[in-house]
Design a protein around this motif. Structure first.
Motif, PDB file in Angstrom:
ATOM      1  N   LEU A 122     -17.413   3.058 -26.477  1.00  6.91           N
ATOM      2  CA  LEU A 122     -17.761   1.635 -26.492  1.00  6.91           C
ATOM      3  C   LEU A 122     -16.833   0.774 -25.648  1.00  6.91           C
ATOM      4  O   LEU A 122     -17.238  -0.266 -25.143  1.00  6.91           O
ATOM      5  N   LEU A 123     -15.569   1.191 -25.511  1.00  6.11           N
ATOM      6  CA  LEU A 123     -14.558   0.318 -24.909  1.00  6.11           C
ATOM      7  C   LEU A 123     -13.856   0.988 -23.734  1.00  6.11           C
ATOM      8  O   LEU A 123     -13.780   2.215 -23.660  1.00  6.11           O
ATOM      9  N   LYS A 147      -9.237   4.285 -23.794  1.00  7.59           N
ATOM     10  CA  LYS A 147      -8.301   3.692 -22.830  1.00  7.59           C
ATOM     11  C   LYS A 147      -7.999   2.214 -23.103  1.00  7.59           C
ATOM     12  O   LYS A 147      -7.204   1.597 -22.398  1.00  7.59           O
ATOM     13  N   ALA A 148      -8.632   1.645 -24.095  1.00  8.41           N
ATOM     14  CA  ALA A 148      -8.427   0.223 -24.387  1.00  8.41           C
ATOM     15  C   ALA A 148      -6.957  -0.071 -24.708  1.00  8.41           C
ATOM     16  O   ALA A 148      -6.230   0.805 -25.166  1.00  8.41           O
ATOM     17  N   GLN A 149      -6.554  -1.327 -24.478  1.00  8.82           N
ATOM     18  CA  GLN A 149      -5.193  -1.729 -24.844  1.00  8.82           C
ATOM     19  C   GLN A 149      -5.053  -1.784 -26.360  1.00  8.82           C
ATOM     20  O   GLN A 149      -6.002  -2.122 -27.055  1.00  8.82           O
ATOM     21  N   ARG A 150      -3.854  -1.430 -26.838  1.00  5.64           N
ATOM     22  CA  ARG A 150      -3.667  -1.315 -28.284  1.00  5.64           C
ATOM     23  C   ARG A 150      -2.741  -2.397 -28.819  1.00  5.64           C
ATOM     24  O   ARG A 150      -1.675  -2.623 -28.274  1.00  5.64           O
ATOM     25  N   ALA A 170      -6.979 -12.333 -23.002  1.00  7.61           N
ATOM     26  CA  ALA A 170      -7.355 -12.078 -21.608  1.00  7.61           C
ATOM     27  C   ALA A 170      -8.274 -10.868 -21.463  1.00  7.61           C
ATOM     28  O   ALA A 170      -8.904 -10.676 -20.420  1.00  7.61           O
ATOM     29  N   CYS A 171      -8.351 -10.051 -22.496  1.00  5.71           N
ATOM     30  CA  CYS A 171      -9.180  -8.843 -22.410  1.00  5.71           C
ATOM     31  C   CYS A 171     -10.669  -9.201 -22.432  1.00  5.71           C
ATOM     32  O   CYS A 171     -11.056 -10.277 -22.885  1.00  5.71           O
ATOM     33  N   ARG A 172     -11.507  -8.258 -21.942  1.00  6.16           N
ATOM     34  CA  ARG A 172     -12.946  -8.498 -21.873  1.00  6.16           C
ATOM     35  C   ARG A 172     -13.534  -8.574 -23.290  1.00  6.16           C
ATOM     36  O   ARG A 172     -14.127  -9.566 -23.679  1.00  6.16           O
ATOM     37  N   PHE A 173     -13.361  -7.497 -24.061  1.00  9.75           N
ATOM     38  CA  PHE A 173     -13.791  -7.485 -25.470  1.00  9.75           C
ATOM     39  C   PHE A 173     -12.604  -7.159 -26.350  1.00  9.75           C
ATOM     40  O   PHE A 173     -11.699  -6.434 -25.956  1.00  9.75           O
ATOM     41  N   ARG A 174     -12.630  -7.695 -27.580  1.00 11.39           N
ATOM     42  CA  ARG A 174     -11.618  -7.396 -28.581  1.00 11.39           C
ATOM     43  C   ARG A 174     -12.315  -6.852 -29.819  1.00 11.39           C
ATOM     44  O   ARG A 174     -13.383  -7.346 -30.176  1.00 11.39           O
TER      45      ARG A 174
END
Ligand code: PLP
Length: 397
Positions: A122-123, A147-150, A170-174
């Motif tokens: 999904l991310l 790979k999403a930021q944690r 600033a991220c695209r989706f949270r």
């Protein structure tokens, strides 16, 4: 080659043993229940299973499993998308979606797989996962595979969650991810506040209802019911291995496109075998049972209240539980092990937890209550707690 590696493993195993962290298993020679028989013939009362609704030895579920096996065979020998989907699998997915009031559901071999396979499809690296610091190991592993930021926030700490949401703007989706009930303190995630913050900061919400479904909420439907958050939670994960019968199997349920995408891309779904017909058949029957009556949940709640009240009035230091998990605080690691061992001698199985499973100086006995416990079981356990508590001098009066 093995000689050197063997020596290394032997040393590591010895270190685990010396640290008092070696996990020994109890061999049960009876069905899982409130009262169990061990391989050596001893009987014990079980207060450390996730058998919250007491369904692990349900004759009705065993009969449903047997019927499904007779009618649809023993195994599927396939993943779902090749030729591993029966009518039973689709019916169980509909029952799960119905129970959680969602669009659709997808089955996995375990909730460990559901959590392992939910984030990566999904991310991407453009997105952020904001995870409670006490989330289950399978969520942590699932996050690692993506790979999403944690971002990690302190357990159920809404100020910290808000700070992390701000950092992640600033991220695209949270996505905010939390367990419904945390297994060490038995506390619940404040879902209403989490959903409020998700709306304020434009984030998705995911909750793992493994310890909460069947247990918390007015009719036991989990934290979404308890905090009336239906329609505000995008993804639920859960297990069929705890309150929901205790066999095996996991699921993700939620919004249609999310489930559709998981069916296309979730690796533990695509590359691991379909659950056997008997598990699907018994699962369908289990949700039917829960729809007919919430009596088991009522009994569980009454047992939790009875146990807590008696233990508090006996002078034990108990965490304010909001679930079927009751933490009897002892603080000292060695004392917690001694206490659990003495309880076992009294025929009561409970678990002593200490660092690193819980924070340093927060050692405890964890008691898990069940709808299967009868009053005599509770009374026997409480009497044993008081006896051992006196012997070890931990009672406050
Ligand atoms: C038990 C548990 C799991 C794992 O469930 P399985 O179906 O046994 O793999 C996942 N998440 C949480 C929060 C759990 O408590």
């Amino acid at each position: 080659m093995y000689g050197k590696f063997q020596k290394y493993l032997q040393d590591e195993l010895q270190a685990i043993e010396e640290a008092g962290l070696y996990k020994k298993e109890r061999n049960i020679a009876s069905p899982q229940s409130a009262e169990i028989t061990l391989q050596d013939g001893r009987k014990a009362l079980n207060f450390c299973a996730n058998n919250y609704l007491g369904l692990a030895d349900s004759p009705r579920l065993a009969a449903a499993a047997e019927k499904a096996m007779k009618e649809r065979g023993y195994g599927m020998s396939s993943v779902r998308f090749i030729c591993g989907t029966q009518d039973l699998h689709k019916e169980l997915e509909r029952a799960i979606a119905d129970y959680f009031r969602t669009d659709d559901a997808i089955l996995y071999a375990a909730c460990f797989d559901a959590n392992g396979g939910v984030f990566e499809p999904l991310l991407t690296a453009e997105d952020a996962i904001i995870s409670d610091s006490l989330n289950h190991a399978s969520i942590i592993d699932g996050v690692r595979l993506c790979k999403a930021q944690r971002f990690r926030y302190a357990n159920a700490d809404m100020a910290d969650l808000e700070a992390k949401l701000q950092e992640a703007q600033a991220c695209r989706f949270r996505i905010i991810v939390t367990d419904g009930v945390f297994s060490m303190d038995g506390n619940v995630a404040p879902m209403d506040k989490i959903c409020d913050l998700a709306e304020k900061y434009d984030a998705l919400v995911m909750v793992d209802e493994s310890h909460s479904a069947g247990v918390v909420g007015p009719t036991g439907h989990g934290v979404a019911e308890q905090f009336d958050c239906y329609g505000r939670i995008d993804i639920f994960t859960g297990t069929l291995g705890k309150a929901f019968g205790g066999a095996v199997g996991g699921f993700t349920t939620g919004r249609q496109e999310i489930i559709d995408m998981l069916r296309q891309r979730s690796r533990p779904y695509l590359f691991s075998n379909s659950i056997p017909p008997m598990i699907a058949g018994a699962g369908i029957e289990m949700f039917k049972m829960l729809k007919e009556s919430d009596e088991l949940h009522g009994r569980l709640q009454a047992n939790v209240e009875y146990f807590r009240e008696k233990m508090l009035s006996a002078g034990f230091d108990i965490k304010p539980t909001q679930s079927a998990i009751c933490a009897v605080m002892l603080y000292d690691a060695k004392l917690s092990q001694e206490f659990a061992a003495k309880m076992a001698e009294e025929g009561i199985f409970v678990t002593g937890f200490y660092y690193p499973v819980v924070p340093k100086g927060q050692a405890r006995i964890r008691v898990q209550l069940s709808a299967a416990h009868r009053q005599e079981h509770l009374d026997k356990a409480i009497a044993a707690f008081i006896k051992v508590g006196r012997e070890l001098g931990v009672l406050r009066k």
